[in-house]
Design an enzyme around this catalytic site. Structure first.
Site, PDB file in Angstrom:
ATOM      1  N   SER A  65      49.258  42.749  51.990  1.00 38.55           N
ATOM      2  CA  SER A  65      50.392  43.545  51.770  1.00 38.55           C
ATOM      3  C   SER A  65      50.587  43.907  50.339  1.00 38.55           C
ATOM      4  O   SER A  65      50.156  43.058  49.369  1.00 38.55           O
ATOM      5  CB  SER A  65      51.625  42.960  52.452  1.00 38.55           C
ATOM      6  OG  SER A  65      52.893  43.831  52.035  1.00 38.55           O
ATOM      7  N   TYR A  68      57.401  35.455  53.359  1.00 35.10           N
ATOM      8  CA  TYR A  68      56.497  36.532  53.172  1.00 35.10           C
ATOM      9  C   TYR A  68      55.804  36.811  52.103  1.00 35.10           C
ATOM     10  O   TYR A  68      54.454  37.025  52.292  1.00 35.10           O
ATOM     11  CB  TYR A  68      57.481  37.968  53.920  1.00 35.10           C
ATOM     12  CG  TYR A  68      56.330  39.320  54.121  1.00 35.10           C
ATOM     13  CD1 TYR A  68      55.731  39.037  55.571  1.00 35.10           C
ATOM     14  CD2 TYR A  68      56.109  40.032  53.424  1.00 35.10           C
ATOM     15  CE1 TYR A  68      55.263  40.127  55.925  1.00 35.10           C
ATOM     16  CE2 TYR A  68      55.573  41.100  53.598  1.00 35.10           C
ATOM     17  CZ  TYR A  68      54.968  41.051  55.057  1.00 35.10           C
ATOM     18  OH  TYR A  68      54.030  42.527  55.446  1.00 35.10           O
TER      19      TYR A  68
END
Length: 267
Positions: free
Chosen positions: A139, A152
């Site tokens: 990401s 995350y």
């Protein structure tokens, strides 16, 4: 569409929705067979039914070696081989460090990092047989931090380290491993985040997407099919010289110098 991947077989984790589902459609369109893995059978089955005989489904947890072995077994039984892996399974890891308890921390690392580690580890013997290719879906949060998503961000950063370790250790066996870092992509998970943002700002979902992409050069989120096209490229021989690379597909967000944004909004 070209048939760059004709005769090859891919394992796709998180294959029932979003980027995983789009990748399945793209790879089948390019001639590959796919085995879709995820915790929920229903979305996997819906994707596979639309792809016909080129797709198989294994409901399971990508963090569990036994489930990944079932996935590999299904690929070999159905198609006779495994050539590619799209390690796409992932999920939230919300909260600051102070707000993240041990269970939430472990869950974030499991779903975002361990899932990729276990999937690729179990597939390596097959990948090494004929020279395989892996795309690890990280990401933009694997390169930069966002607010209150410590679990995350940490896991997505670690995926890049995993990618580079795999590339270094298995390149001489013909295995290529690259990381892909999408920015905002219009998926069900992103929709949830936009809805949460919209609720705090009195916006619609589309207005929330507009807000988070205001300062990106393209000014919009990516579509899952656009990310899938990058995955297909990285898996194909067109990317034969690439391994250990970190490819960003973020509507240009990483090209922006954030401290200078204030100077662009003087009207």
């Amino acid at each position: 569409m070209t048939k760059r991947l004709a005769g090859r077989v891919a394992l796709i984790t998180g294959g029932g929705t979003g980027i995983g589902a789009a990748a399945a459609r793209r790879l089948v369109g390019e001639g590959a067979g796919v085995v879709l893995c995820g915790r929920r059978a229903e979305p996997l089955t819906a994707v596979a039914e639309a792809l016909g005989d080129a797709a198989a489904v294994v409901a399971g947890d990508a963090t569990q070696a036994a489930d990944v072995r079932r996935m590999i077994g299904a690929a070999v039984d159905r198609f006779g081989r495994v050539d590619m892996v799209v390690a796409n399974a992932g999920g939230h890891g919300l909260g600051t460090v102070a707000d993240t308890d041990d269970a939430a921390w472990a869950q974030s690392l499991d779903i975002n990092l361990t899932s990729a580690f276990v999937t690729v580890r179990e597939a390596l013997p097959r990948l090494c047989e004929g020279g395989g290719s892996v795309v690890v879906v990280s990401s933009l949060a694997g390169l930069f931090s966002g607010p209150a998503v410590a679990g995350y961000v940490t896991a997505k950063h670690a995926l890049i380290g995993l990618t580079k370790s795999l590339a270094r250790d298995y390149g001489r066996q013909g295995v290529r491993v690259n990381a892909l870092c999408p920015g905002w992509v219009r998926t069900a998970m992103a929709d949830e985040q936009m809805d949460a943002l919209a609720a705090t700002r009195g916006l619609t979902r589309e207005q929330a997407y507009d807000l988070v992409t205001t300062d990106t050069p393209l000014g919009r989120p990516a579509e899952p099919d656009e990310i899938a096209s990058v995955i297909a490229f990285l898996l194909s021989d067109d990317a034969a010289a690439m391994t250990g690379s970190v490819v960003v597909a973020d509507s240009g967000a990483a090209a922006v110098d954030l401290p200078t944004i204030a100077f662009a909004h003087t009207d």
